[in-house]
Design a protein around this motif. Structure first.
Motif, mmCIF file in Angstrom:
data_model
loop_
_atom_site.group_PDB
_atom_site.id
_atom_site.type_symbol
_atom_site.label_atom_id
_atom_site.label_comp_id
_atom_site.label_asym_id
_atom_site.label_seq_id
_atom_site.Cartn_x
_atom_site.Cartn_y
_atom_site.Cartn_z
ATOM 1 N N VAL A 83 0.393 -0.408 -2.622
ATOM 2 C CA VAL A 83 1.204 0.581 -1.915
ATOM 3 C C VAL A 83 2.361 1.057 -2.792
ATOM 4 O O VAL A 83 2.891 2.142 -2.613
ATOM 5 C CB VAL A 83 1.692 -0.013 -0.579
ATOM 6 C CG1 VAL A 83 2.585 0.954 0.159
ATOM 7 C CG2 VAL A 83 0.493 -0.369 0.287
ATOM 8 N N ASN A 84 2.735 0.259 -3.764
ATOM 9 C CA ASN A 84 3.854 0.654 -4.625
ATOM 10 C C ASN A 84 3.414 1.468 -5.832
ATOM 11 O O ASN A 84 4.247 1.901 -6.614
ATOM 12 C CB ASN A 84 4.604 -0.590 -5.102
ATOM 13 C CG ASN A 84 5.423 -1.183 -3.978
ATOM 14 O OD1 ASN A 84 5.865 -0.442 -3.101
ATOM 15 N ND2 ASN A 84 5.607 -2.485 -3.978
ATOM 16 N N ARG A 85 2.113 1.657 -5.973
ATOM 17 C CA ARG A 85 1.640 2.401 -7.136
ATOM 18 C C ARG A 85 1.406 3.867 -6.793
ATOM 19 O O ARG A 85 1.573 4.294 -5.663
ATOM 20 C CB ARG A 85 0.327 1.776 -7.636
ATOM 21 C CG ARG A 85 0.488 0.310 -8.029
ATOM 22 C CD ARG A 85 -0.226 -0.035 -9.307
ATOM 23 N NE ARG A 85 -1.653 0.194 -9.263
ATOM 24 C CZ ARG A 85 -2.575 -0.771 -9.228
ATOM 25 N NH1 ARG A 85 -2.207 -2.038 -9.147
ATOM 26 N NH2 ARG A 85 -3.847 -0.482 -9.248
ATOM 27 N N SER A 86 0.993 4.648 -7.815
ATOM 28 C CA SER A 86 0.621 6.035 -7.574
ATOM 29 C C SER A 86 -0.702 6.064 -6.811
ATOM 30 O O SER A 86 -1.492 5.130 -6.905
ATOM 31 C CB SER A 86 0.453 6.788 -8.896
ATOM 32 O OG SER A 86 1.693 6.941 -9.525
ATOM 33 N N VAL A 87 -0.939 7.148 -6.107
ATOM 34 C CA VAL A 87 -2.097 7.245 -5.226
ATOM 35 C C VAL A 87 -3.400 6.976 -5.997
ATOM 36 O O VAL A 87 -3.763 7.740 -6.889
ATOM 37 C CB VAL A 87 -2.166 8.639 -4.561
ATOM 38 C CG1 VAL A 87 -3.393 8.723 -3.642
ATOM 39 C CG2 VAL A 87 -0.890 8.933 -3.802
ATOM 40 N N ASN A 88 -4.033 5.873 -5.648
ATOM 41 C CA ASN A 88 -5.345 5.490 -6.190
ATOM 42 C C ASN A 88 -5.374 5.268 -7.702
ATOM 43 O O ASN A 88 -6.426 4.960 -8.255
ATOM 44 C CB ASN A 88 -6.422 6.542 -5.845
ATOM 45 C CG ASN A 88 -6.734 6.574 -4.369
ATOM 46 O OD1 ASN A 88 -6.684 5.547 -3.707
ATOM 47 N ND2 ASN A 88 -7.023 7.748 -3.843
ATOM 48 N N GLU A 89 -4.250 5.408 -8.359
ATOM 49 C CA GLU A 89 -4.291 5.355 -9.822
ATOM 50 C C GLU A 89 -4.560 3.925 -10.299
ATOM 51 O O GLU A 89 -3.815 3.003 -9.965
ATOM 52 C CB GLU A 89 -2.989 5.869 -10.427
ATOM 53 C CG GLU A 89 -3.121 6.119 -11.918
ATOM 54 C CD GLU A 89 -1.834 6.553 -12.565
ATOM 55 O OE1 GLU A 89 -1.890 7.254 -13.579
ATOM 56 O OE2 GLU A 89 -0.753 6.180 -12.064
ATOM 57 N N GLY A 90 -5.608 3.783 -11.064
ATOM 58 C CA GLY A 90 -5.964 2.485 -11.617
ATOM 59 C C GLY A 90 -6.495 1.516 -10.574
ATOM 60 O O GLY A 90 -6.630 0.327 -10.845
ATOM 61 N N PHE A 91 -6.800 1.996 -9.351
ATOM 62 C CA PHE A 91 -7.353 1.116 -8.323
ATOM 63 C C PHE A 91 -8.814 0.833 -8.644
ATOM 64 O O PHE A 91 -9.518 1.711 -9.154
ATOM 65 C CB PHE A 91 -7.305 1.799 -6.941
ATOM 66 C CG PHE A 91 -5.928 1.914 -6.326
ATOM 67 C CD1 PHE A 91 -4.780 1.929 -7.086
ATOM 68 C CD2 PHE A 91 -5.797 2.011 -4.934
ATOM 69 C CE1 PHE A 91 -3.528 2.048 -6.509
ATOM 70 C CE2 PHE A 91 -4.555 2.126 -4.351
ATOM 71 C CZ PHE A 91 -3.419 2.144 -5.130
ATOM 72 N N SER A 92 -9.262 -0.359 -8.304
ATOM 73 C CA SER A 92 -10.694 -0.637 -8.417
ATOM 74 C C SER A 92 -11.404 0.082 -7.277
ATOM 75 O O SER A 92 -10.752 0.576 -6.341
ATOM 76 C CB SER A 92 -10.945 -2.136 -8.308
ATOM 77 O OG SER A 92 -10.686 -2.551 -6.975
ATOM 78 N N GLY A 93 -12.719 0.119 -7.346
ATOM 79 C CA GLY A 93 -13.494 0.770 -6.284
ATOM 80 C C GLY A 93 -13.147 0.217 -4.913
ATOM 81 O O GLY A 93 -12.894 0.962 -3.960
ATOM 82 N N GLY A 94 -13.110 -1.120 -4.818
ATOM 83 C CA GLY A 94 -12.809 -1.758 -3.548
ATOM 84 C C GLY A 94 -11.399 -1.442 -3.072
ATOM 85 O O GLY A 94 -11.160 -1.192 -1.888
ATOM 86 N N GLU A 95 -10.455 -1.428 -4.027
ATOM 87 C CA GLU A 95 -9.063 -1.131 -3.675
ATOM 88 C C GLU A 95 -8.913 0.293 -3.153
ATOM 89 O O GLU A 95 -8.136 0.556 -2.234
ATOM 90 C CB GLU A 95 -8.157 -1.336 -4.901
ATOM 91 C CG GLU A 95 -7.942 -2.804 -5.225
ATOM 92 C CD GLU A 95 -7.287 -3.036 -6.593
ATOM 93 O OE1 GLU A 95 -6.827 -4.148 -6.824
ATOM 94 O OE2 GLU A 95 -7.258 -2.085 -7.415
ATOM 95 N N LYS A 96 -9.670 1.195 -3.755
ATOM 96 C CA LYS A 96 -9.613 2.582 -3.285
ATOM 97 C C LYS A 96 -10.088 2.675 -1.840
ATOM 98 O O LYS A 96 -9.499 3.376 -1.022
ATOM 99 C CB LYS A 96 -10.475 3.483 -4.179
ATOM 100 C CG LYS A 96 -9.800 3.845 -5.490
ATOM 101 C CD LYS A 96 -10.661 4.774 -6.319
ATOM 102 C CE LYS A 96 -9.948 5.100 -7.635
ATOM 103 N NZ LYS A 96 -10.805 5.751 -8.603
ATOM 104 N N LYS A 97 -11.150 1.955 -1.542
ATOM 105 C CA LYS A 97 -11.689 1.983 -0.181
ATOM 106 C C LYS A 97 -10.682 1.398 0.805
ATOM 107 O O LYS A 97 -10.478 1.902 1.894
ATOM 108 C CB LYS A 97 -13.009 1.197 -0.113
ATOM 109 C CG LYS A 97 -14.141 1.858 -0.868
ATOM 110 C CD LYS A 97 -14.526 3.188 -0.220
ATOM 111 C CE LYS A 97 -15.593 3.892 -1.037
ATOM 112 N NZ LYS A 97 -15.866 5.249 -0.548
#
Lengths: 250, 442, 479
Positions: A139-153
């Protein structure tokens, strides 16, 4: 209630993909949309939410009586339509907090409500974060940036929790093989779902439907809904594929 | 009459007046500088470094020059609002070319260049006009011939400037005015400083400013410097900045242009000592008819140095943004690491962006790269945000802000960073057409 | 270790450096209007073409040699060069049509057999030595499809209307100094016309050879690809080893109509001069394609290993909507070679796309620069450009430079440029050595890998040749 009548749509300046769709989703119902690659499943979802890359050439979409096609993408969102994207886009430099604040307050404004005070907003973020079990770091990062597939979901589900939509499109066309991603979306949706929440679940595979039980299953082939039946249809497709439906419709 | 001749004549006619109101050390260079200027003339746009700025045109109008040093009052209290809130600084006002105060504390001198020249001619002689060649650049030549005063900052060995020094350059005049300002910053070995220069124009006349700034970073010195331009559409600025960097230094320079008419910033960094690290950043937000041309050179003359460069432009309306950045790695400069990025958002059909990154490499064991983009806001990001209910204008603003934010976030001076976030966000929201601080904008 | 290898490269021989002993008619050195009239009359040209030459010459006289390249271009004495050399002229003015067997042998030796039965499969060749086209193969076969492939001199005679319609349309003589010079004195080159809706059944190729001493070669190539057609064109060049510089100032013009596609590939291997930087060809070339039609495509691929100095920017003017242009380049410089090469992509039409992939490899004391311009005009909505320019340095005495210019006037355009500079790492070499590969071979492997993206764009026969050329040009240059 979402009502689609005789919907034709094409890629802007390109070929027609949807060739006359009729679909009614009543409050509280869950519909599954299945079909082969390129049948137009994702196109339908994008047309409902208002992706500018597609143009509607014929037909209507209404949501709770309102003309969806006359609404801007964001107005459709304010009306309660939410799409969980198949591949959520990364937006570098825009923090999740600013992003969600803008989204929540835009919706509140559309509903005639005051913008949330900063403290209330942060509390809301905190509460929803716990609800969907998403890591504070994300939640503290930029929108979806560097998120894994699962994290994006997981982030999609978090946003669903924040925006409390009444109709959700779960576009899981390509993630059929990623069981984890499916489970995150399905379990998240089930947790957030209210009795009158409706959904359109798009998938290739029966597997997602093990987690979200559809009331009605549609098969989309070449831009048309060619078969509609109960949940047993999904099982039949899992066993036999789509060819028999193709033969049937010939 | 050519653009040049009025300055040549001015010098001929007013030579003694210019000399009378300046320091002998500065006067000693004037005749030769003027001869250099005459020999070169203003660079045409065929000259590679001035491709994107028409210098002769900028200097063609008839400007007044305050050669006779008429005292121009400035109510500093009135402009104090331009201060960055929450920033604990030493504040120094420079009206046109003249610092309003000079001080020496703990060996650190901050104040008039002329005064310092009288007290320490030896120090000045070693540094003044040593980097800004009058042969190589006509603006240097003109400035050296005409500038009568300016700012000098001297930080002796191992001294550290406790507070950030905020220099507020105020342009004041009742008539169209040419201001020739000189800045000389001498940092001895181990010196440390954080400097913030803010440019403001207090009167609604045409201002043309030449600023020649020479910075000497002695070994193991640390400099963190910011230049923020918030003038108005009738202001033209020609700034030539030269930084000579010794061994083991950390130098960062930020050029931020928010409001101006036409700006040309030349920034040349000479890496003369090993193990130094240089950062050149810049941010330009331009609309209406603003023109901003940043031209940089990072000259790696010795091995084992690192340079990073990041310039971001958001260019709207009929504004023109130009960036040319040359990285030169000389034959001996092995193990150089250099990275240059220039990204531009062209936000209107009549805006114009030029970008020209250059790598010129003569050493083989180096890591160098540059990247340059001109583009539009990411359509899929806009769509995603709209799907979440964010109105398209708001979504655009957020993306523009995120784009510029990369440079602003790199600012180490936190109050300035916050202030710029605030100013730029307001600007993108269309809520603010000018800076709120200046007397003009009230 | 490195130094030894650097030294060794000097010993590398240029294998195309032989001369051909053939009687050549060479006109006197010098350049003036009479010389131009003489060239024109020798070629039996119509008045309009002579007029075109004279206009160009008059313009050229008002210009000065450009200095903006990152090059040390020697002063060229334009009066010390002969502007016309004809190796096909018989001593006794015999009228025989037979080609001198020495010439046939020369091209055989260069691997370009001029007898059709021996030809590389599927390739038609126009062989040009000095100022004159020696032979064009498969002309008849191509003409069955309406394709015109012949020397430009012949085209002027047989298809004057076509030549007149297109000559100087893409590269006007006022374009630049060397274009003006070429327009005044051009001798031979190839002419290609592909009629509507025709896919050229074989690769067309021109092989250029400079032989005579103290002559310049000023070839001119004109390719017109009409609506819905396709052609792939190859260009190769070599020259003997001579102590003095030889001047080569060519023009290539390409016109691509609606839905047509042209691929133009060059393997340039002019004599690069010796290890001390003596001699070599000055390769000062203007190449440009006009993508005039909607949905047209043009692709330039070049492998530049030769010439003492290369000054060349094969360019594309993307005028037709939805047109697509590509530029793929490998430029290798060694010893004292200098190259300033790249491209221009001028986006004028809507939805136009261009791609630039440039790989520079410098060794010895050479200088290798990429220079490119991407311009997006005000009306070029949705234009896209992607440029990637990489430099590889072999040795510490050479230079590798990147000078991209971007000029964007449209707010729907996306232009991206990236560049990197690197060297072959000791780790890579050690890894190869440990696997039993010699350092020299490893460098060849790594360089070929590095250039692969471009080499893959070449037609098969050329790609093999180019790979060999890369390894040979760089043998022993490990830095």
């Amino acid at each position: 209630m979402l009502e689609i009548k005789n919907l034709h749509a094409a890629v802007v300046g390109g070929k027609e993909i949807l060739k006359g769709i009729d679909l009614t989703i009543r409050d509280g119902e869950i519909h599954a949309l299945m079909g082969t690659n390129g049948a137009g499943k994702s196109t339908l979802s994008k047309v409902i939410v208002g992706d500018p890359s597609y143009e509607v050439t014929e037909g209507t979409i209404t949501f709770n009586g309102a003309d969806v096609l006359a609404m801007k993408t964001e107005e459709r969102a304010h009306a309660g339509i939410f799409m969980s994207f198949q591949q959520p886009v990364e937006i570098p430099g825009v923090s999740m907090t600013n992003f969600m604040r803008a989204a929540v307050n835009a919706r509140r404004k559309a509903l005639g409500l005051e913008a949330l005070k900063s403290t209330d907003f942060l509390k809301l973020m905190r509460d929803k974060r716990k609800l969907v079990d998403i890591d504070n770091k994300l939640v503290n990062r930029s929108v979806n940036e560097g998120f894994s597939g699962g994290e994006k979901k997981r982030n999609e589900i978090f946003q669903m929790a924040m925006l409390e939509p009444s109709f959700c499109i779960l576009d899981e066309t390509d993630s059929g093989l990623d069981v984890d991603a499916l489970r995150i979306v399905a379990e998240g949706f089930n947790k957030l779902r209210k009795p009158d929440t409706s959904a359109l679940v798009i998938t290739h595979y029966q597997r997602l439907l093990d987690y979200i039980r559809p009331d009605i299953v549609h098969v989309l082939l070449d831009g048309r809904i060619v078969k509609t039946a109960g949940p047993e249809l999904a099982l039949q497709i899992e066993e036999q594929g789509f060819d028999w439906i193709k033969d049937e419709t010939k | 009459m050519s653009s040049e001749s009025q300055y040549i004549e001015l010098y001929r006619e007013c030579r003694s007046m210019i000399h009378q109101h300046s320091a002998p050390l500065m006067n000693a260079l004037r005749d030769e500088a003027m001869a250099d200027f005459e020999a070169q003339g203003f660079p045409s746009q065929k000259v590679e470094r001035y491709k994107y700025t028409n210098v002769a045109e900028a200097f063609a109008p008839n400007y007044g020059v305050n050669l006779n040093r008429v005292n121009i009052p400035a109510d500093t209290a009135e402009v104090f609002k331009c201060d960055v809130p929450n920033l604990s600084t030493n504040l120094l006002f420079v009206v046109n070319d003249k610092p309003l105060a000079s001080s020496t504390r703990d060996g650190i001198y901050i104040g008039s260049l002329c005064d310092f020249a009288m007290q320490h001619p030896d120090v000045l002689q070693q540094h003044y006009a040593q980097l800004a060649s009058t042969k190589a650049d006509a603006i240097n030549a003109l400035n050296t011939a005409l500038a009568q005063d300016g700012l000098l900052i001297f930080i002796p060995r191992n001294k550290r400037m406790e507070k950030t020094l905020q220099v507020v350059n105020l342009l004041r005049s009742g008539v169209d005015m040419l201001v020739n300002r000189r800045v000389l910053i001498i940092m001895e070995e181990g010196a440390e400083a954080t400097l913030l220069f803010c440019d403001h124009a207090m009167d609604q006349v045409n201002f043309l400013t030449t600023q020649v700034c020479e910075i000497f970073c002695g070994n193991n010195s640390r400099l963190d410097m910011y230049e923020l331009e918030e003038t108005h559409t009738s202001c033209r600025r020609f700034s030539n900045l030269y930084i000579k960097v010794g061994t083991d230094c950390t130098v960062s320079h930020n050029n931020i242009t928010l409001f101006n008419g036409e700006t040309r910033n030349t920034t040349d960094v000479l890496l003369m000592g090993e193990n130094s690290e240089v950062t050149l950043n810049g941010c330009v937000v331009a609309d209406k008819n603003q023109r901003v041309d940043n031209n940089t050179l990072i000259d790696h003359q010795v091995p084992n140095c690192t340079s990073n460069e990041l310039f971001k432009y958001v260019v709207d309306d009929s504004a023109v943004g130009a960036f040319a950045g040359r990285i030169l790695v000389r034959p001996d400069a092995q193990k150089t690491s250099s990275q240059e990025t220039n990204a531009n958002l062209c936000a209107s059909p009549t805006a114009h962006v030029y970008t020209q990154p250059m790598l010129e490499i003569y050493a083989d064991d180096v890591k160098c790269s540059h990247g340059s983009t001109v583009g539009v806001l990411d359509a899929s990001a806009l769509f995603y945000m709209q799907q979440r209910g964010i109105p398209i204008d708001e979504a655009r603003m957020l993306l523009k802000f995120a784009f510029a934010g990369q440079v602003i976030d790199a600012i180490r001076l936190e109050p300035l960073r916050d202030r710029l976030h605030y100013l730029i966000e307001k600007r993108f929201r269309g809520e603010l057409n000018k800076c709120t601080g200046c007397a003009l904008c009230k | 270790m490195a130094n030894e290898f650097v030294k060794k490269v000097a010993e590398e021989k240029y294998k195309f450096g032989f001369t051909t002993d053939v009687h050549t008619e060479i006109i006197d050195k010098g350049l003036n209007e009479d010389v131009i009239r003489l060239i024109s009359s020798k070629k039996g040209e119509p008045d309009w073409l002579l007029e075109f030459r004279l206009q160009a010459f008059r313009y050229w006289q008002t210009q000065t040699q450009p200095t903006w390249g990152h090059l040390r271009l020697p002063d060229i004495d334009y009066q010390a060069i002969s502007y016309y050399a004809d190796p096909t002229k018989k001593k006794d003015n015999a009228q025989s049509k037979e080609i001198d067997p020495e010439l046939m042998k020369t091209f055989d030796k260069l691997g370009i057999p001029l007898e059709e039965r021996l030809a590389l499969s599927g390739t038609a060749v126009d062989a040009v030595m000095d100022s004159v086209s020696v032979k064009t193969t498969f002309k008849e076969k191509l003409s069955e499809k309406g394709i015109i492939f012949c020397s430009i001199s012949e085209a002027v005679k047989k298809h004057p209307d076509l030549v007149r319609q297109y000559l100087g349309q893409v590269v006007p003589y006022r374009d630049n100094y060397f274009a003006a010079l070429n327009s005044a004195v051009f001798s031979d080159g190839s002419f290609v016309y592909i009629p509507k809706n025709t896919r050229c059944p074989m690769e067309l190729s021109t092989y250029f050879r400079i032989n005579a001493r103290n002559t310049g070669q000023f070839e001119r190539t004109l390719i017109v690809c009409d609506e819905g057609s396709y052609v792939s064109y190859l260009e190769g060049c070599t020259a003997p080893m001579r102590d003095e510089n030889q001047l080569h100032a060519a023009i290539v013009e390409i016109m691509v109509m609606d839905n047509a596609e042209v691929k133009y590939s060059t393997v340039q291997n002019w004599y690069p001069g010796d290890a001390e930087g003596k001699g070599g060809v000055l390769n000062l070339v203007t190449k440009r394609g006009l993508l005039k039609g909607a949905n047209s495509k043009l692709s330039w691929t070049q492998v530049e290993t030769g010439s003492a100095i290369t000054w060349k920017y094969p360019s594309c003017v993307l005028q037709g909507d939805n047109s697509q242009a590509e530029f793929y380049s490998v430029a290798v410089t060694n010893n004292f070679q200098q190259a300033d090469t790249g491209t221009k992509m001028i986006h004028i039409g809507k939805n136009t796309r261009s791609t630039i992939i440039s790989k520079g490899i410098s060794a010895g004391r050479s200088e290798n620069s990429y220079r490119g311009l991407v311009r997006v005009g005000r009306k070029a909505d949705n234009a896209r450009n992607y440029s990637s320019c990489d430099s590889l340095l072999l040795g510490s005495l050479c230079g590798a430079h990147t000078f991209p210019y971007m000029d964007v006037q449209n707010n729907t355009a996306t232009v991206e440029h990236e560049a990197t500079t690197s060297k072959i790492s000791e780790d890579q070499l050690l890894y190869c050595n440990q696997r039993g590969i010699s350092t020299e071979e490893a460098v060849g492997l790594i360089v070929n890998g590095y250039a692969k993206e471009v080499l893959n764009k070449l037609p098969m026969e050329f790609a093999v040749e180019a790979q060999k050329l890369l390894s040979v040009s760089l043998e022993g240059t490990v830095g």
